[in-house]
Design a protein around this motif. Sequence first.
Motif, PDB file in Angstrom:
ATOM      1  N   GLY A  35       0.486  38.625  50.745  1.00  0.00           N
ATOM      2  CA  GLY A  35       1.793  39.248  50.949  1.00  0.00           C
ATOM      3  C   GLY A  35       1.682  40.749  51.111  1.00  0.00           C
ATOM      4  O   GLY A  35       2.376  41.342  51.946  1.00  0.00           O
ATOM      5  N   ASN A  64       8.975  39.070  63.678  1.00  0.00           N
ATOM      6  CA  ASN A  64       9.370  37.705  63.326  1.00  0.00           C
ATOM      7  C   ASN A  64       8.944  36.694  64.381  1.00  0.00           C
ATOM      8  O   ASN A  64       8.479  35.598  64.050  1.00  0.00           O
ATOM      9  N   CYS A  68       6.130  33.892  63.625  1.00  0.00           N
ATOM     10  CA  CYS A  68       6.456  32.466  63.763  1.00  0.00           C
ATOM     11  C   CYS A  68       5.482  31.759  64.698  1.00  0.00           C
ATOM     12  O   CYS A  68       5.072  30.625  64.439  1.00  0.00           O
ATOM     13  N   ILE A  71       2.333  31.213  62.793  1.00  0.00           N
ATOM     14  CA  ILE A  71       2.533  30.111  61.843  1.00  0.00           C
ATOM     15  C   ILE A  71       2.385  28.773  62.558  1.00  0.00           C
ATOM     16  O   ILE A  71       1.776  27.837  62.036  1.00  0.00           O
ATOM     17  N   THR A  94       1.568  31.455  53.341  1.00  0.00           N
ATOM     18  CA  THR A  94       2.630  31.961  52.477  1.00  0.00           C
ATOM     19  C   THR A  94       2.518  33.466  52.276  1.00  0.00           C
ATOM     20  O   THR A  94       3.515  34.186  52.375  1.00  0.00           O
ATOM     21  N   GLY A  98       4.074  35.186  55.381  1.00  0.00           N
ATOM     22  CA  GLY A  98       5.337  35.351  54.668  1.00  0.00           C
ATOM     23  C   GLY A  98       5.673  36.816  54.432  1.00  0.00           C
ATOM     24  O   GLY A  98       6.833  37.216  54.480  1.00  0.00           O
ATOM     25  N   THR A 101       6.402  38.339  58.326  1.00  0.00           N
ATOM     26  CA  THR A 101       7.736  38.031  58.842  1.00  0.00           C
ATOM     27  C   THR A 101       8.763  38.491  57.821  1.00  0.00           C
ATOM     28  O   THR A 101       8.481  38.531  56.630  1.00  0.00           O
ATOM     29  N   THR A 102       9.930  38.837  58.297  1.00  0.00           N
ATOM     30  CA  THR A 102      10.902  39.417  57.382  1.00  0.00           C
ATOM     31  C   THR A 102      12.317  39.049  57.765  1.00  0.00           C
ATOM     32  O   THR A 102      12.991  39.785  58.476  1.00  0.00           O
TER      33      THR A 102
END
Length: 153
Positions: A35, A64, A68, A71, A94, A98, A101-102
């Motif tokens: 993170g 984002n 994505c 991911i 994660t 994670g 992206t926000t």
Amino acid sequence: MTAPETETLRVPAPAPRRHAWRTQAPIVAVVALGGAVGATARYTASLWWPTQQGGFPWATFWTNVVGCAVIGVFMVVITDVWAAHRLVRPFFGTGVLGGFTTFSTYAVDIQKLVDSGHPRTGLAYLAATLVAALTAVWLAAAATRRVLKWRQS
């Protein structure tokens, strides 16, 4: 009259108790580390591409969408191809992605746009991010599966 016979109840011995913190601590640690890496990358992108007052927040939008898409690729690779170590998914999926992206910043950006008198830009950003992010994850996963299938034939 005789007393009814009582059966002796045998209660199984409790299983040895595993300390949850011992099994969860490595996962929490790699999610936190990932993170931090992802959030630092996102923050760096926002410094390189600042948003003008009332303007479309392109840095957050592309963060984002790209996150994505990554991911989508990552989940196909670790579920269909590679038996990853148990900490890879929490760290990268994660943690890093994670943190990168926000969608909380996305929500704040929309609120700021509406509050500053730019509701059309806010609505465009709301719709464009949802459509682009969902499309990115779907296309990336589909393309990854197609490439992997092509390489196997």
